[in-house]
Design a protein around this motif. Sequence first.
Motif, PDB file in Angstrom:
ATOM      1  N   GLU A 134      -4.424 -12.646  21.817  1.00 37.03           N
ATOM      2  CA  GLU A 134      -3.787 -11.447  21.253  1.00 37.03           C
ATOM      3  C   GLU A 134      -3.536 -11.611  19.763  1.00 37.03           C
ATOM      4  OE1 GLU A 134      -1.960  -7.760  20.846  1.00 37.03           O
ATOM      5  OE2 GLU A 134      -3.265  -8.557  22.419  1.00 37.03           O
ATOM      6  N   PHE A 135      -3.143 -12.804  19.338  1.00 33.91           N
ATOM      7  CA  PHE A 135      -2.912 -13.063  17.914  1.00 33.91           C
ATOM      8  C   PHE A 135      -4.208 -12.909  17.126  1.00 33.91           C
ATOM      9  CE2 PHE A 135      -2.651 -15.973  14.275  1.00 33.91           C
ATOM     10  CZ  PHE A 135      -1.520 -15.452  13.636  1.00 33.91           C
ATOM     11  N   ILE A 136      -5.300 -13.467  17.642  1.00 34.97           N
ATOM     12  CA  ILE A 136      -6.597 -13.331  16.970  1.00 34.97           C
ATOM     13  C   ILE A 136      -7.028 -11.873  16.929  1.00 34.97           C
ATOM     14  CG2 ILE A 136      -9.049 -13.934  17.124  1.00 34.97           C
ATOM     15  CD1 ILE A 136      -8.203 -16.595  18.357  1.00 34.97           C
ATOM     16  N   PHE A 137      -6.829 -11.174  18.033  1.00 28.50           N
ATOM     17  CA  PHE A 137      -7.200  -9.754  18.104  1.00 28.50           C
ATOM     18  C   PHE A 137      -6.463  -8.942  17.049  1.00 28.50           C
ATOM     19  CE2 PHE A 137      -6.394  -5.476  19.627  1.00 28.50           C
ATOM     20  CZ  PHE A 137      -7.654  -5.033  19.957  1.00 28.50           C
ATOM     21  N   GLN A 138      -5.139  -9.125  16.969  1.00 26.28           N
ATOM     22  CA  GLN A 138      -4.352  -8.359  16.009  1.00 26.28           C
ATOM     23  C   GLN A 138      -4.719  -8.703  14.572  1.00 26.28           C
ATOM     24  OE1 GLN A 138      -2.318  -5.869  16.612  1.00 26.28           O
ATOM     25  NE2 GLN A 138      -2.506  -5.998  18.824  1.00 26.28           N
ATOM     26  N   CYS A 139      -5.002  -9.972  14.301  1.00 22.48           N
ATOM     27  CA  CYS A 139      -5.389 -10.375  12.945  1.00 22.48           C
ATOM     28  C   CYS A 139      -6.706  -9.732  12.536  1.00 22.48           C
ATOM     29  CB  CYS A 139      -5.484 -11.899  12.858  1.00 22.48           C
ATOM     30  SG  CYS A 139      -3.891 -12.750  12.887  1.00 22.48           S
ATOM     31  N   VAL A 140      -7.686  -9.732  13.439  1.00 26.76           N
ATOM     32  CA  VAL A 140      -8.991  -9.130  13.132  1.00 26.76           C
ATOM     33  C   VAL A 140      -8.850  -7.628  12.909  1.00 26.76           C
ATOM     34  CG1 VAL A 140     -11.287  -8.648  14.057  1.00 26.76           C
ATOM     35  CG2 VAL A 140     -10.309 -10.924  14.313  1.00 26.76           C
ATOM     36  N   GLU A 141      -8.109  -6.947  13.781  1.00 26.94           N
ATOM     37  CA  GLU A 141      -7.940  -5.505  13.652  1.00 26.94           C
ATOM     38  C   GLU A 141      -7.158  -5.136  12.389  1.00 26.94           C
ATOM     39  OE1 GLU A 141      -9.206  -3.050  15.419  1.00 26.94           O
ATOM     40  OE2 GLU A 141     -10.266  -4.425  16.739  1.00 26.94           O
ATOM     41  N   LYS A 142      -6.131  -5.905  12.052  1.00 22.30           N
ATOM     42  CA  LYS A 142      -5.366  -5.620  10.846  1.00 22.30           C
ATOM     43  C   LYS A 142      -6.193  -5.871   9.593  1.00 22.30           C
ATOM     44  CE  LYS A 142      -0.626  -6.255  12.522  1.00 22.30           C
ATOM     45  NZ  LYS A 142      -0.167  -4.931  12.094  1.00 22.30           N
ATOM     46  N   MET A 143      -7.033  -6.910   9.616  1.00 18.46           N
ATOM     47  CA  MET A 143      -7.895  -7.182   8.475  1.00 18.46           C
ATOM     48  C   MET A 143      -8.895  -6.048   8.272  1.00 18.46           C
ATOM     49  SD  MET A 143     -10.333 -10.500   7.796  1.00 18.46           S
ATOM     50  CE  MET A 143      -8.958 -11.590   8.185  1.00 18.46           C
ATOM     51  N   ALA A 144      -9.484  -5.569   9.378  1.00 20.51           N
ATOM     52  CA  ALA A 144     -10.436  -4.468   9.281  1.00 20.51           C
ATOM     53  C   ALA A 144      -9.761  -3.195   8.780  1.00 20.51           C
ATOM     54  CB  ALA A 144     -11.092  -4.215  10.635  1.00 20.51           C
ATOM     55  N   THR A 145      -8.535  -2.943   9.245  1.00 18.34           N
ATOM     56  CA  THR A 145      -7.809  -1.758   8.788  1.00 18.34           C
ATOM     57  C   THR A 145      -7.414  -1.877   7.327  1.00 18.34           C
ATOM     58  OG1 THR A 145      -6.935  -1.463  11.025  1.00 18.34           O
ATOM     59  CG2 THR A 145      -5.804  -0.297   9.257  1.00 18.34           C
ATOM     60  N   ARG A 146      -7.048  -3.055   6.904  1.00 16.89           N
ATOM     61  CA  ARG A 146      -6.627  -3.255   5.510  1.00 16.89           C
ATOM     62  C   ARG A 146      -7.765  -2.978   4.537  1.00 16.89           C
ATOM     63  NH1 ARG A 146      -2.548  -5.806   2.792  1.00 16.89           N
ATOM     64  NH2 ARG A 146      -3.064  -6.740   0.791  1.00 16.89           N
ATOM     65  N   PHE A 147      -8.978  -3.416   4.905  1.00 15.54           N
ATOM     66  CA  PHE A 147     -10.131  -3.219   4.015  1.00 15.54           C
ATOM     67  C   PHE A 147     -10.933  -1.961   4.362  1.00 15.54           C
ATOM     68  CE2 PHE A 147      -9.340  -7.824   3.830  1.00 15.54           C
ATOM     69  CZ  PHE A 147      -9.212  -7.989   2.464  1.00 15.54           C
ATOM     70  N   SER A 148     -10.411  -1.149   5.286  1.00 20.83           N
ATOM     71  CA  SER A 148     -11.064   0.112   5.691  1.00 20.83           C
ATOM     72  C   SER A 148     -12.480  -0.124   6.200  1.00 20.83           C
ATOM     73  CB  SER A 148     -11.074   1.108   4.521  1.00 20.83           C
ATOM     74  OG  SER A 148      -9.755   1.412   4.115  1.00 20.83           O
ATOM     75  N   HIS A 149     -12.641  -1.150   7.008  1.00 22.30           N
ATOM     76  CA  HIS A 149     -13.933  -1.487   7.597  1.00 22.30           C
ATOM     77  C   HIS A 149     -13.905  -1.215   9.101  1.00 22.30           C
ATOM     78  CE1 HIS A 149     -14.700  -4.546   4.111  1.00 22.30           C
ATOM     79  NE2 HIS A 149     -14.953  -3.294   3.761  1.00 22.30           N
ATOM     80  N   GLU A 150     -15.108  -1.143   9.673  1.00 27.67           N
ATOM     81  CA  GLU A 150     -15.227  -1.022  11.124  1.00 27.67           C
ATOM     82  C   GLU A 150     -15.031  -2.406  11.737  1.00 27.67           C
ATOM     83  OE1 GLU A 150     -15.472   0.802  14.664  1.00 27.67           O
ATOM     84  OE2 GLU A 150     -15.600   1.833  12.731  1.00 27.67           O
ATOM     85  N   SER A 151     -14.086  -2.513  12.677  1.00 26.82           N
ATOM     86  CA  SER A 151     -13.753  -3.826  13.231  1.00 26.82           C
ATOM     87  C   SER A 151     -14.880  -4.413  14.061  1.00 26.82           C
ATOM     88  CB  SER A 151     -12.485  -3.736  14.081  1.00 26.82           C
ATOM     89  OG  SER A 151     -12.678  -2.844  15.166  1.00 26.82           O
ATOM     90  N   ASN A 152     -15.836  -3.592  14.515  1.00 28.43           N
ATOM     91  CA  ASN A 152     -16.940  -4.115  15.321  1.00 28.43           C
ATOM     92  C   ASN A 152     -17.760  -5.150  14.550  1.00 28.43           C
ATOM     93  OD1 ASN A 152     -16.209  -2.442  17.433  1.00 28.43           O
ATOM     94  ND2 ASN A 152     -17.570  -0.799  16.794  1.00 28.43           N
ATOM     95  N   TYR A 153     -17.882  -4.963  13.237  1.00 23.28           N
ATOM     96  CA  TYR A 153     -18.620  -5.933  12.428  1.00 23.28           C
ATOM     97  C   TYR A 153     -17.888  -7.271  12.375  1.00 23.28           C
ATOM     98  CZ  TYR A 153     -21.107  -1.746  10.900  1.00 23.28           C
ATOM     99  OH  TYR A 153     -21.825  -0.584  10.876  1.00 23.28           O
TER     100      TYR A 153
END
Length: 199
Positions: A134-153
Motif C-alpha cells: 500500500e505504501f508503494i502504491f500510494q507513493c507511485v500514484e502521488k508521484m504520477a499526480t504531482r507530475f500530471s502523468h499517467e500512473s500506468n507508465y
Amino acid sequence: MSSQSSLSDRFKRPSQSIQTRSNHSMFNGHHATVDCPECHRIMVPRVITYYGQPTKSICPFCGATFAKYPSGLERLLARFQTRVLTFAIFKGFVLVAILFGLTFLGSSNGILPESLSEFSLFMTVVFTAVALAEFIFQCVEKMATRFSHESNYYWALLVLVAWASASLNRDLTLPIIILSFAMILRGILVGLAQVIRKN
C-alpha cells in the motif's frame, strides 16, 4: 379566399407555438448534437450494439469512436478501482499488523494461548507485506499526480525494473514474488472495503 387563408393561419399558429414550446422544453439545457473529435462535424452519435448490449458510439461521417460503454465485467471491476490518494489505508494496515504482532508476542510469552502463535505470526507477515504494498502504491500514484502523468507508465517501469532485478539477482526473485502477491491482496482488500462503503 382571404377568409380561408385567415382560418388556416389561425389553426396553424397554435400548433407551431406548441411544437416550438415542446422542443424548447425537451432540449432545454441539453445539446441534441455533438462535435466529432476527429472530423469536427456536428453529428448525432450512432450506438453500436453487440447481442443487444451497447459497446460504443461512433461518428456517422468518419466512423471514429465517440464514446465507449463498459461491459458488465468492466463495471464490476471499476468498483474495485482503488486509486485513492490517502495514507489512511496504509495506517490501517500497519495498525492491523501491529495488533497481530502484539498477539504473537503475548502468545509466545504465555500471556495468550499458544495456539494463536503461528496464526498471529502469519497474519503479521501478511499485513506487513500488504502495508508495504500500500505504501508503494500510494507513493507511485502521488508521484504520477504531482507530475500530471499517467500512473500506468510508472507501473510499467516498476514492473520492468523488478523483472530486470530478478533476472540479474536470483535472490530477489522470492521477495519480488511475495510483494507482487501482496499488491494483489492489497487491491482485493481495499476494493472490498470500497464496495462495502458504497453499499
